[in-house]
Enzyme design. Structure first.
Site, PDB file in Angstrom:
ATOM      1  N   ARG A  18       0.807  -1.230   0.000  1.00  0.00           N
ATOM      2  CA  ARG A  18       0.000   0.000   0.000  1.00  0.00           C
ATOM      3  C   ARG A  18       0.837   1.276   0.000  1.00  0.00           C
ATOM      4  NH1 ARG A  18      -3.945  -0.528   4.782  1.00  0.00           N
ATOM      5  NH2 ARG A  18      -2.740  -2.365   5.365  1.00  0.00           N
ATOM      6  N   GLU A 161      -7.412 -14.009  14.151  1.00  0.00           N
ATOM      7  CA  GLU A 161      -7.269 -12.962  13.141  1.00  0.00           C
ATOM      8  C   GLU A 161      -8.636 -12.536  12.619  1.00  0.00           C
ATOM      9  OE1 GLU A 161      -4.186 -11.439  12.265  1.00  0.00           O
ATOM     10  OE2 GLU A 161      -3.923 -12.508  14.144  1.00  0.00           O
ATOM     11  N   LYS A 324      23.736  22.840   7.341  1.00  0.00           N
ATOM     12  CA  LYS A 324      23.986  21.392   7.323  1.00  0.00           C
ATOM     13  C   LYS A 324      25.344  21.084   7.910  1.00  0.00           C
ATOM     14  CE  LYS A 324      26.133  18.866   4.810  1.00  0.00           C
ATOM     15  NZ  LYS A 324      26.890  18.221   3.735  1.00  0.00           N
TER      16      LYS A 324
HETATM   17  C1  UD1 Z   1      -0.460  -9.075  12.774  1.00  0.00           C
HETATM   18  C2  UD1 Z   1      -1.069 -10.051  13.772  1.00  0.00           C
HETATM   19  C3  UD1 Z   1      -2.362  -9.458  14.325  1.00  0.00           C
HETATM   20  C4  UD1 Z   1      -2.071  -8.124  14.990  1.00  0.00           C
HETATM   21  C5  UD1 Z   1      -1.356  -7.189  14.005  1.00  0.00           C
HETATM   22  C6  UD1 Z   1      -0.880  -5.956  14.724  1.00  0.00           C
HETATM   23  C7  UD1 Z   1      -0.427 -12.250  12.938  1.00  0.00           C
HETATM   24  C8  UD1 Z   1      -0.892 -13.473  12.267  1.00  0.00           C
HETATM   25  N1  UD1 Z   1      -1.337 -11.299  13.127  1.00  0.00           N
HETATM   26  O1  UD1 Z   1      -1.390  -8.954  11.715  1.00  0.00           O
HETATM   27  O2  UD1 Z   1      -2.931 -10.337  15.286  1.00  0.00           O
HETATM   28  O3  UD1 Z   1      -3.266  -7.542  15.455  1.00  0.00           O
HETATM   29  O4  UD1 Z   1      -0.195  -7.836  13.437  1.00  0.00           O
HETATM   30  O5  UD1 Z   1      -0.300  -5.072  13.823  1.00  0.00           O
HETATM   31  O6  UD1 Z   1       0.713 -12.166  13.322  1.00  0.00           O
HETATM   32  N2  UD1 Z   1       6.042 -10.041   8.256  1.00  0.00           N
HETATM   33  C9  UD1 Z   1       7.210 -10.690   7.940  1.00  0.00           C
HETATM   34  N3  UD1 Z   1       7.141 -11.887   7.303  1.00  0.00           N
HETATM   35  C10 UD1 Z   1       5.969 -12.469   6.981  1.00  0.00           C
HETATM   36  C11 UD1 Z   1       4.770 -11.802   7.299  1.00  0.00           C
HETATM   37  C12 UD1 Z   1       4.848 -10.584   7.944  1.00  0.00           C
HETATM   38  O7  UD1 Z   1       8.298 -10.195   8.237  1.00  0.00           O
HETATM   39  O8  UD1 Z   1       6.005 -13.567   6.404  1.00  0.00           O
HETATM   40  C13 UD1 Z   1       6.111  -8.743   8.953  1.00  0.00           C
HETATM   41  C14 UD1 Z   1       5.492  -7.620   8.157  1.00  0.00           C
HETATM   42  O9  UD1 Z   1       6.477  -6.971   7.370  1.00  0.00           O
HETATM   43  C15 UD1 Z   1       4.958  -6.698   9.236  1.00  0.00           C
HETATM   44  C16 UD1 Z   1       4.631  -7.654  10.376  1.00  0.00           C
HETATM   45  O10 UD1 Z   1       5.358  -8.834  10.119  1.00  0.00           O
HETATM   46  O11 UD1 Z   1       5.904  -5.788   9.673  1.00  0.00           O
HETATM   47  C17 UD1 Z   1       3.152  -7.914  10.537  1.00  0.00           C
HETATM   48  O12 UD1 Z   1       2.709  -8.623   9.414  1.00  0.00           O
HETATM   49  P1  UD1 Z   1       1.261  -8.428   8.790  1.00  0.00           P
HETATM   50  O13 UD1 Z   1       1.049  -9.482   7.766  1.00  0.00           O
HETATM   51  O14 UD1 Z   1       1.086  -7.042   8.400  1.00  0.00           O
HETATM   52  O15 UD1 Z   1       0.378  -8.756  10.038  1.00  0.00           O
HETATM   53  P2  UD1 Z   1      -1.084  -8.285  10.295  1.00  0.00           P
HETATM   54  O16 UD1 Z   1      -1.968  -8.907   9.281  1.00  0.00           O
HETATM   55  O17 UD1 Z   1      -1.120  -6.826  10.449  1.00  0.00           O
END
Ligand code: UD1
Ligand code: CA
Length: 437
Positions: A18, A161, A324
């Site tokens: 996004r 979730e 700077k």
């Molecule tokens: C996650 C949580 C959710 C919580 C939310 C808070 C899980 C399954 N869910 O959801 O319960 O309320 O965060 O913000 O954990 N990332 C990786 N590798 C991956 C997937 C994600 O490094 O394979 C990192 C992303 O870059 C990000 C973070 O983990 O910084 C969170 O991942 P994201 O998929 O955005 O989690 P949410 O769906 O927001």
């Protein structure tokens, strides 16, 4: 004192679709510092965490470059493909095999988290002899967050979730803030049992809660005081919102320290800028990076201080001035329309309007220093071609281009002598009026 050592895992592998950007999400900046930098600094400034593992994936090389250049205590671990937050944390397992301590898990895109909150969270975990503590927050609109699920005795038993939640679960307003404290020895076996049979087909880190409860471990949640701190950046709009929040905090701190800020709405000052009391900041000032500014200075309106400025007391930085990486001593004035870069200005120096330090050679890419010693002054519209020194009490005449050092108490002038052609205009008028008739 904590009972155990603490390390951290920082999640930064996600793409950040996004943001609609070529730049990986965590490298987007607020006040010239990447989001990931704020998170690593907050973790390091707790004073309790000695080593960080940063999980990288999308544009891994660029993220790694930033981390390696700036943080010796942080190691990047590659996660490709990105199979979910559970998989991401599990990537650090080989490095933590024998670790008998706590692991903080935190996202790399939450720049507003504070060291104080992280420390309170670790202490809560430690005092409760907890195996797993999850930071939670109460949101009026909990959409998109994982929900904290409790049994009828109000015991925290799992996280569901949004995409997997029932209608009833979706009504829960306590959400998972995405920060965890894990007793690594007792909880990490959970990674052998986490499955991806959920709505997103991902390995969810949140499933370690259910596993820990089923295995009779001590699981707790810690409710965050100020929801602002876990504000995650997913879009350019949110980046701007986080910038505002960070700026508000920064200005508030400065005003509490006695800095007078005329118009907080048009003033931006980075959190890493220190300013002494009774300094006045006029509207439309933009200060990024790490700087120190002394007492009783007057900055602005419309000044830009970019990074690495060390400004003394009673210094005047006026309109359309950019500073700077420069040292400016007490009682010096740079009042209008100047660029001062890679320079050292002594005290009681007066910089005339439109003075430019020409510090950069775009062909060699070399930046050079300009030194202006105590009491020296430059006339309007002078260019100081670095490397160059203007010694004590020397004077540079207006309009001069200075390419050699100027001795103390001397005048340097590089101007073609002025010529005057009397009646030149009159003759021209007569000449042309004759033609036209
Ligand atoms: C996650 C949580 C959710 C919580 C939310 C808070 C899980 C399954 N869910 O959801 O319960 O309320 O965060 O913000 O954990 N990332 C990786 N590798 C991956 C997937 C994600 O490094 O394979 C990192 C992303 O870059 C990000 C973070 O983990 O910084 C969170 O991942 P994201 O998929 O955005 O989690 P949410 O769906 O927001
Ligand atoms: Ca997700």
């Amino acid at each position: 004192m904590l009972n155990k050592k603490v390390k951290s895992i920082i999640l930064a592998a996600g793409k950040g679709t996004r943001m609609k950007s070529d730049l990986p999400k965590v490298l987007h900046s607020i006040f010239n510092k990447p989001l990931l930098g704020y998170v690593i600094d907050a973790v390091n400034n707790t004073g309790n965490i000695d080593e960080n593992y940063v999980i990288v994936g999308h544009e891994a090389q660029r993220v790694e470059e930033f981390v390696e250049k700036n943080y010796i205590n942080s190691k990047c671990i590659l996660q490709t493909p990105q199979l979910g937050t559970g998989d991401a944390v599990n990537k650090a397992t080989p490095y933590l095999n024998d670790f008998d301590g706590y692991v903080i898990v935190i996202c790399g895109d939450t720049p507003l988290i504070t060291s104080e909150t992280i420390n309170n969270f670790i202490e809560y975990h430690d005092n409760n002899h907890s195996d797993l503590t999850v930071m939670s927050a109460i949101f009026d609109n909990p959409k998109n967050y994982g929900r904290i699920i409790r049994d009828k005795n109000n015991k925290f038993i799992s996280i569901v979730e949004e995409k997997d939640a029932t209608f009833k679960q979706k009504e829960v307003k306590e959400v998972n803030a995405g920060i965890y404290c894990i007793n690594w020895k007792t909880v990490s076996p959970a990674f052998n049992f986490i499955k991806n049979n959920n709505a997103q087909g991902e390995y969810y880190l949140t499933d370690i809660v259910k596993w820990s409860v089923e295995n009779s471990l001590n699981v707790n949640s810690y409710i965050l005081d100020n929801n602002e701190e876990i504000f995650g950046i997913n879009s350019k709009l949110q980046l701007a919102q986080a910038t505002k929040i960070m700026n508000r905090r920064s200005l508030q701190r400065l005003m509490e320290d006695g800095v007078q800020i005329t118009d907080p709405d048009s003033t931006f000052i980075s959190p890493e800028t220190e300013i002494g009391s009774d300094t006045i900041i006029l509207p439309n000032v933009y200060i990024t990076g790490k700087n120190t500014i002394g007492r009783q200075c007057k900055i602005g309106p419309f000044s830009h201080i970019r990074d690495g400025a060390q400004i003394g007391n009673n210094v005047r930085i006026g309109n359309f001035v950019e500073i700077k990486k420069s040292i400016i001593k007490d009682n010096t004035n740079v009042s209008h329309l100047s660029y001062i870069g890679d320079s050292e200005l002594g005290s009681k120096v007066n910089i005339g309007a439109g003075t430019i330090t020409a510090n950069y050679n775009p062909i060699s890419k070399v930046k050079s220093k300009t030194i202006i010693k105590d009491g020296a002054n430059t006339g309007s519209n002078s260019v100081l071609v670095a490397p160059v020194t203007i010694n004590e009490m020397a004077s540079v005449a207006a309009g001069s281009v200075i390419t050699k050092d100027v001795e103390a108490y001397s005048l340097a002038i590089t101007r073609t002598p002025m010529k005057v052609f009397s009646d030149w205009v009159k003759k021209k008028i007569e000449q042309y009026s004759g033609v036209n008739k």
